[in-house]
Design a protein around this motif. Structure first.
Motif: not given
Length: 317
Positions: A73-83, A85-91, A99-103
Motif C-alpha cells: 500500500l505504501n508503494e501504491l500511495i507513493g506512485k499515485i502521488t507521483r502521478v 504531481k507529474r500530471i500537473k506539470t507534464s506538457i 480532465t483526469v481522475r486518479l484511483y
C-alpha cells in the motif's frame, strides 16, 4: 494473483461505469503505458463532443494504479502521488486531456480509515477489488476521486482534419488509444463545423435586404412558408436563401429567395417577381409590370401551390 491480471477487470469497469468508450474510434483503456517519465498501470479515456461556440472533442482521463493486495500500500500511495504531481506539470498530460481522475485499486475486504483519509486529502479515488477466482473479479468504487482540470487539446487543434490528426499523433497515449483519429474527426467534428458554418452563412443572408419594408415582406414570406411546410429547412448560398426538404441537398431546393440591397426576387420557371414591400411587387414575365395583388395573394395563389407541386415531384422520383 498477479497484478497484471487485475488490469482488464478494472478497464472493463471503467468502460461500463464511467462511460469510457470502447468502440470503432477508441480502444477504451490502455495498460502499462509510458506517458512522459511515468508509466500508469491503467489509463482509460472518455471522450465527448462539446458545442458551446465552436465544436470540439474533450478527453477525460481515468488513471488507476493497482496492487494485488494490501502488502504494498505504501508503494501504491507513493506512485499515485507521483502521478498526480507529474500530471500537473507534464506538457503531454496537459495538452491532451481536459480532465483526469486518479484511483488506487487493490484487493481487500475492507479499506482502512488511514487509507481513506490519505486518499480524501489528495483527491484520489479508491477501487476495492473482490477476487472470487481468476475469472471473477468484482470492482467496487468505495471513494470517488475529485476531478483535476487540465488544458486539454485546444479548439485551434480541431478546426481541420490534418491539424487534428497531427496533434492526436503528437501525444503518445492519444495516438495509441485512437488508432484512426481521422475517423473520429469525420464522424464527430466535421458535420458540426459544417453545420456551424451553414448557420453563419444563413445569418449573413438573413441580414438582407437593408430596406425596412422589403425585409418585413421577406420575413412575412418566410414565416408563411415555414408554417405551411415544416418539413423544409433554410440554408444559404451567398445572399440567396434556399428551402430544401430536411436532410436533402441544395439540388433539391423547392424555393429560393434572392436578395438585393433594397428588394428581393422570387423565381418560378419563366416567372420572376421583384418584391419591394408586401404591397409593391414587380412581375417579370414578358415585360416588367406591377403585380396586381399583394404578397399575401402571391403566397396563397402561386408560391404555396408551386412548392406543393415540386415536393410531389421530388417524392415521385
Amino acid at each position: 494473483m498477479k497484478e497484471e491480471e487485475l488490469y482488464n477487470p478494472i478497464g472493463k469497469w471503467l468502460i461500463k461505469e464511467k462511460g469510457c468508450q470502447q468502440d470503432e474510434y477508441s480502444q477504451g483503456y490502455l495498460k502499462n503505458i509510458q506517458v512522459g517519465d511515468i508509466r500508469p498501470d491503467i489509463l482509460a479515456i472518455r471522450y465527448e463532443l462539446v458545442e458551446n461556440v465552436y465544436p470540439k472533442i474533450q478527453f477525460h482521463g481515468y488513471v488507476v494504479e493497482v496492487k494485488p493486495d494490501e502488502n504494498a500500500l505504501n508503494e501504491l500511495i507513493g506512485k499515485i502521488t507521483r502521478v498526480k504531481k507529474r500530471i500537473k506539470t507534464s506538457i503531454e498530460w496537459m495538452a491532451g486531456l481536459h480532465t483526469v481522475r486518479l484511483y488506487i485499486g487493490y484487493a481487500t475486504e475492507q479499506v482502512s480509515h488511514e487509507i481513506f483519509e490519505i486518499c480524501e486529502e489528495n483527491d484520489i479515488g479508491i477501487l476495492r477489488l473482490q477476487v472470487i477466482n481468476e475469472n471473477v473479479i468484482n470492482v467496487y468504487e468505495v471513494l470517488e476521486p475529485k476531478e483535476i482540470a487540465l488544458n486539454g487539446m485546444s479548439h485551434s487543434s480541431q478546426r481541420s482534419p490534418g491539424i487534428f490528426e497531427h496533434c492526436m499523433n503528437e501525444i503518445g497515449y492519444l495516438r495509441q488509444m485512437f488508432q484512426r483519429p481521422e475517423n473520429l474527426y469525420d464522424y464527430y467534428i466535421r458535420p458540426k463545423i459544417e453545420e456551424y458554418k451553414a448557420q453563419i452563412e444563413l445569418r449573413q443572408a438573413l441580414d438582407y435586404p437593408k430596406d425596412k419594408l422589403s425585409r418585413e415582406a421577406r420575413d412575412f414570406l418566410i414565416e408563411n412558408i415555414q408554417s405551411e411546410f415544416p418539413q423544409l429547412e433554410m440554408t444559404a448560398a451567398g445572399s440567396t436563401i434556399l428551402f430544401t426538404p430536411r436532410g436533402g441537398g441544395r439540388e433539391e431546393a423547392v424555393f429560393s429567395i434572392e436578395h438585393a440591397t433594397k428588394y428581393f426576387y422570387i423565381s418560378f420557371e419563366q416567372q420572376r417577381y421583384r418584391v419591394y414591400s408586401q404591397n409593391q411587387i414587380i412581375e417579370f414575365k414578358n415585360s416588367g409590370k406591377e403585380y396586381e395583388g399583394n404578397l399575401k395573394n402571391l403566397i396563397a395563389s402561386i408560391i404555396i401551390p408551386r412548392i406543393k407541386t415540386k415536393l410531389l415531384n421530388l417524392k415521385g422520383k
